[in-house]
Design an enzyme around this catalytic site. Sequence first.
Site, PDB file in Angstrom:
ATOM      1  N   ASP A  10       0.872  -1.162   0.000  1.00  0.00           N
ATOM      2  CA  ASP A  10       0.000   0.000   0.000  1.00  0.00           C
ATOM      3  C   ASP A  10       0.921   1.227   0.000  1.00  0.00           C
ATOM      4  OD1 ASP A  10      -2.274   1.731   0.560  1.00  0.00           O
ATOM      5  OD2 ASP A  10      -1.501   1.792   2.622  1.00  0.00           O
ATOM      6  N   ASP A  12      -0.013   5.194   0.855  1.00  0.00           N
ATOM      7  CA  ASP A  12      -0.213   6.168   1.937  1.00  0.00           C
ATOM      8  C   ASP A  12      -0.472   5.471   3.271  1.00  0.00           C
ATOM      9  OD1 ASP A  12       0.010   8.209  -0.006  1.00  0.00           O
ATOM     10  OD2 ASP A  12      -2.108   7.984  -0.501  1.00  0.00           O
ATOM     11  N   ASP A  18       0.960   9.061   6.087  1.00  0.00           N
ATOM     12  CA  ASP A  18      -0.326   9.419   5.481  1.00  0.00           C
ATOM     13  C   ASP A  18      -0.631  10.896   5.702  1.00  0.00           C
ATOM     14  OD1 ASP A  18      -2.644   9.054   4.090  1.00  0.00           O
ATOM     15  OD2 ASP A  18      -3.718   8.041   5.707  1.00  0.00           O
ATOM     16  N   GLN A  54      -6.415   5.954  -5.086  1.00  0.00           N
ATOM     17  CA  GLN A  54      -6.168   7.390  -5.242  1.00  0.00           C
ATOM     18  C   GLN A  54      -7.459   8.097  -5.641  1.00  0.00           C
ATOM     19  OE1 GLN A  54      -3.400   9.097  -4.412  1.00  0.00           O
ATOM     20  NE2 GLN A  54      -2.553   7.189  -3.607  1.00  0.00           N
ATOM     21  N   SER A  55      -8.429   8.044  -4.733  1.00  0.00           N
ATOM     22  CA  SER A  55      -9.723   8.648  -5.043  1.00  0.00           C
ATOM     23  C   SER A  55      -9.644  10.170  -5.114  1.00  0.00           C
ATOM     24  CB  SER A  55     -10.775   8.233  -4.006  1.00  0.00           C
ATOM     25  OG  SER A  55     -10.494   8.830  -2.758  1.00  0.00           O
ATOM     26  N   CYS A  91      -5.982   3.116  -8.193  1.00  0.00           N
ATOM     27  CA  CYS A  91      -7.400   3.240  -8.538  1.00  0.00           C
ATOM     28  C   CYS A  91      -7.785   4.703  -8.407  1.00  0.00           C
ATOM     29  CB  CYS A  91      -8.262   2.390  -7.615  1.00  0.00           C
ATOM     30  SG  CYS A  91     -10.016   2.820  -7.784  1.00  0.00           S
ATOM     31  N   CYS A 106     -15.970   0.731  -9.857  1.00  0.00           N
ATOM     32  CA  CYS A 106     -14.948  -0.069 -10.536  1.00  0.00           C
ATOM     33  C   CYS A 106     -14.698  -1.382  -9.797  1.00  0.00           C
ATOM     34  CB  CYS A 106     -13.656   0.742 -10.586  1.00  0.00           C
ATOM     35  SG  CYS A 106     -12.999   1.062  -8.937  1.00  0.00           S
ATOM     36  N   CYS A 108     -11.518  -2.106  -8.987  1.00  0.00           N
ATOM     37  CA  CYS A 108     -10.141  -1.989  -8.498  1.00  0.00           C
ATOM     38  C   CYS A 108      -9.988  -1.237  -7.192  1.00  0.00           C
ATOM     39  CB  CYS A 108      -9.236  -1.385  -9.585  1.00  0.00           C
ATOM     40  SG  CYS A 108      -9.788   0.138 -10.344  1.00  0.00           S
ATOM     41  N   LYS A 110      -9.659  -0.797  -3.584  1.00  0.00           N
ATOM     42  CA  LYS A 110      -9.520  -1.722  -2.456  1.00  0.00           C
ATOM     43  C   LYS A 110     -10.662  -1.499  -1.466  1.00  0.00           C
ATOM     44  CE  LYS A 110      -5.265  -0.225  -1.677  1.00  0.00           C
ATOM     45  NZ  LYS A 110      -3.964  -0.001  -1.000  1.00  0.00           N
TER      46      LYS A 110
HETATM   47 ZN   LIG Z   1     -10.908   1.715  -9.529  1.00  0.00          ZN
END
Ligand SMILES: [Zn+2]
Length: 171
Positions: A10, A12, A18, A54-55, A91, A106, A108, A110
Amino acid sequence: MASKSAVFFDRDGTLNVDVHFLHEIEKFRWVEGAVDAVRAVNARGALAIVITNQSGIARGYYTEEEMYRLHEWMNEELQKHGAHIDAFYYCPHLTDGAVEAYREDCDCRKPKPGMLLRAMKEHDIDPARAVMIGDAARDVECAERAGIRGTLYAGGSLLPVTLEALDSCGI
Ligand SMILES: [Zn+2]
């Protein structure tokens, strides 16, 4: 037969401290032992691969290009210490994201296993010799859903956690 071994990190909270929706190089700080941990993975002949939600991209906080720049910089810093990340999977999606292009339910994000499954396929990774290390329950769940080991990183130096993870799957 898949032939390669891998440690999935992972980003961050695991490789770097973080910071809320981090995308600025000047705010980046490695977690204790992170550079040594990546180098240990490299030294064992396993792939070191980042798996990161990475929203902030879907939220419009930063762009994919800004994230690429950060990832390139991370690898430049690692290379100064004889270490490297082999690949980054991210993602950028969010079901209710502000940026339409990334507004997606999606496979992807997590704990969904899409990034791990794709990485294992693209890099010919043997699931029996792969482990995901992350600081969140969703990282461990993601690993389990992808059929690999998951290790929860609970703080302190990342190096012993990584060495133990490598040993646990015979890498
Ligand atoms: Zn995604």
